[in-house]
Design a protein around this motif. Sequence first.
Motif, PDB file in Angstrom:
ATOM      1  N   VAL A  59      44.625 -36.142   1.648  1.00 14.99           N
ATOM      2  CA  VAL A  59      45.391 -34.944   1.995  1.00 14.99           C
ATOM      3  C   VAL A  59      45.284 -34.764   3.504  1.00 14.99           C
ATOM      4  N   PHE A  60      46.416 -34.483   4.146  1.00 21.25           N
ATOM      5  CA  PHE A  60      46.421 -34.366   5.601  1.00 21.25           C
ATOM      6  C   PHE A  60      47.471 -33.373   6.066  1.00 21.25           C
ATOM      7  N   LEU A  61      47.270 -32.843   7.264  1.00 22.43           N
ATOM      8  CA  LEU A  61      48.275 -31.999   7.918  1.00 22.43           C
ATOM      9  C   LEU A  61      49.205 -32.908   8.696  1.00 22.43           C
ATOM     10  N   GLN A  62      50.487 -32.628   8.631  1.00 25.39           N
ATOM     11  CA  GLN A  62      51.457 -33.425   9.367  1.00 25.39           C
ATOM     12  C   GLN A  62      52.300 -32.491  10.224  1.00 25.39           C
ATOM     13  N   GLU A  63      52.237 -32.694  11.539  1.00 24.99           N
ATOM     14  CA  GLU A  63      53.028 -31.880  12.458  1.00 24.99           C
ATOM     15  C   GLU A  63      54.432 -32.455  12.566  1.00 24.99           C
ATOM     16  N   LYS A  64      55.353 -31.672  13.093  1.00 25.69           N
ATOM     17  CA  LYS A  64      56.749 -32.128  13.211  1.00 25.69           C
ATOM     18  C   LYS A  64      56.889 -33.361  14.090  1.00 25.69           C
ATOM     19  N   ASP A  65      55.956 -33.549  15.030  1.00 26.83           N
ATOM     20  CA  ASP A  65      56.023 -34.731  15.893  1.00 26.83           C
ATOM     21  C   ASP A  65      55.437 -35.976  15.223  1.00 26.83           C
ATOM     22  N   GLY A  66      55.001 -35.840  13.961  1.00 29.50           N
ATOM     23  CA  GLY A  66      54.484 -36.987  13.209  1.00 29.50           C
ATOM     24  C   GLY A  66      52.983 -37.150  13.256  1.00 29.50           C
ATOM     25  N   CYS A  67      52.297 -36.404  14.096  1.00 30.83           N
ATOM     26  CA  CYS A  67      50.840 -36.498  14.169  1.00 30.83           C
ATOM     27  C   CYS A  67      50.220 -36.059  12.842  1.00 30.83           C
ATOM     28  N   GLU A  68      49.176 -36.764  12.432  1.00 29.06           N
ATOM     29  CA  GLU A  68      48.501 -36.452  11.175  1.00 29.06           C
ATOM     30  C   GLU A  68      47.036 -36.123  11.427  1.00 29.06           C
ATOM     31  N   LEU A  69      46.535 -35.107  10.715  1.00 31.97           N
ATOM     32  CA  LEU A  69      45.140 -34.720  10.781  1.00 31.97           C
ATOM     33  C   LEU A  69      44.583 -34.764   9.359  1.00 31.97           C
ATOM     34  N   PRO A  70      43.685 -35.733   9.077  1.00 33.46           N
ATOM     35  CA  PRO A  70      43.120 -35.836   7.718  1.00 33.46           C
ATOM     36  C   PRO A  70      42.328 -34.580   7.348  1.00 33.46           C
ATOM     37  N   LEU A  71      42.499 -34.121   6.109  1.00 32.59           N
ATOM     38  CA  LEU A  71      41.774 -32.951   5.621  1.00 32.59           C
ATOM     39  C   LEU A  71      40.685 -33.335   4.630  1.00 32.59           C
ATOM     40  N   LYS A  72      41.058 -34.127   3.617  1.00 34.39           N
ATOM     41  CA  LYS A  72      40.059 -34.539   2.628  1.00 34.39           C
ATOM     42  C   LYS A  72      40.589 -35.667   1.767  1.00 34.39           C
ATOM     43  N   ASP A  73      39.656 -36.375   1.141  1.00 30.66           N
ATOM     44  CA  ASP A  73      39.987 -37.374   0.129  1.00 30.66           C
ATOM     45  C   ASP A  73      39.761 -36.740  -1.232  1.00 30.66           C
ATOM     46  N   VAL A  74      40.668 -36.987  -2.146  1.00 31.56           N
ATOM     47  CA  VAL A  74      40.591 -36.423  -3.487  1.00 31.56           C
ATOM     48  C   VAL A  74      40.396 -37.578  -4.461  1.00 31.56           C
ATOM     49  N   ARG A  75      39.383 -37.453  -5.309  1.00 32.08           N
ATOM     50  CA  ARG A  75      39.037 -38.519  -6.254  1.00 32.08           C
ATOM     51  C   ARG A  75      39.275 -38.073  -7.700  1.00 32.08           C
ATOM     52  N   MET A  76      38.996 -38.959  -8.622  1.00 36.10           N
ATOM     53  CA  MET A  76      39.229 -38.723 -10.040  1.00 36.10           C
ATOM     54  C   MET A  76      38.670 -37.361 -10.489  1.00 36.10           C
ATOM     55  N   GLY A  77      39.522 -36.587 -11.161  1.00 33.21           N
ATOM     56  CA  GLY A  77      39.123 -35.298 -11.689  1.00 33.21           C
ATOM     57  C   GLY A  77      39.304 -34.144 -10.732  1.00 33.21           C
ATOM     58  N   GLU A  78      39.603 -34.430  -9.471  1.00 29.62           N
ATOM     59  CA  GLU A  78      39.804 -33.370  -8.483  1.00 29.62           C
ATOM     60  C   GLU A  78      41.294 -33.056  -8.362  1.00 29.62           C
ATOM     61  N   SER A  79      41.598 -31.864  -7.848  1.00 31.90           N
ATOM     62  CA  SER A  79      43.000 -31.451  -7.753  1.00 31.90           C
ATOM     63  C   SER A  79      43.487 -31.440  -6.313  1.00 31.90           C
ATOM     64  N   VAL A  80      44.794 -31.576  -6.184  1.00 32.29           N
ATOM     65  CA  VAL A  80      45.477 -31.537  -4.892  1.00 32.29           C
ATOM     66  C   VAL A  80      46.512 -30.432  -4.965  1.00 32.29           C
ATOM     67  N   HIS A  81      46.400 -29.465  -4.060  1.00 33.10           N
ATOM     68  CA  HIS A  81      47.421 -28.432  -3.900  1.00 33.10           C
ATOM     69  C   HIS A  81      47.275 -27.865  -2.505  1.00 33.10           C
ATOM     70  N   SER A  82      48.310 -27.296  -2.023  1.00 32.63           N
ATOM     71  CA  SER A  82      48.305 -26.769  -0.663  1.00 32.63           C
ATOM     72  C   SER A  82      48.684 -25.306  -0.684  1.00 32.63           C
ATOM     73  N   LEU A  83      47.761 -24.451  -0.289  1.00 31.89           N
ATOM     74  CA  LEU A  83      48.095 -23.029  -0.198  1.00 31.89           C
ATOM     75  C   LEU A  83      49.165 -22.795   0.855  1.00 31.89           C
ATOM     76  N   LEU A  84      49.153 -23.581   1.938  1.00 32.47           N
ATOM     77  CA  LEU A  84      50.171 -23.448   2.973  1.00 32.47           C
ATOM     78  C   LEU A  84      51.546 -23.773   2.396  1.00 32.47           C
ATOM     79  N   SER A  85      51.664 -24.862   1.644  1.00 31.94           N
ATOM     80  CA  SER A  85      52.943 -25.231   1.036  1.00 31.94           C
ATOM     81  C   SER A  85      53.388 -24.201   0.011  1.00 31.94           C
TER      82      SER A  85
END
Length: 111
Positions: A59-85
């Motif tokens: 999971v990562f943040l992606q700016e409009k200029d394409g830059c990416e900032l890693p947030l976390k790795d999600v493994r088996m049994g964990e969830s992915v969701h974005s409060l910002l989205s």
Amino acid sequence: PDVLYMLKSVRVFGHFEKPLFVELCKHIESRSVPAGAPLSPSGQLDESIYVVQKGRVSVFLQEKDGCELPLKDVRMGESVHSLLSILNFITGHSSAIRVSARAVESSTVLR
């Protein structure tokens, strides 16, 4: 049984009454995501919650200029969701920063 256990382990789902939880399960789909592929199509707002059944997702943040900032790795049994989205979806506003996720290795996710 493993899928139900994983879903109940997601904090929000574990508190649902059984009839509501069973109804929710009817709408869950399993998706295979190849290594390097995004969980949702690029540029589309995705209000889904994903549970990693197999593999690993970044999971990562992606700016409009394409830059990416890693947030976390999600493994088996964990969830992915974005409060910002989710907030962007609810308010109808888009921000300059987007939360994205992609499979680090071939993965199976529940959506």
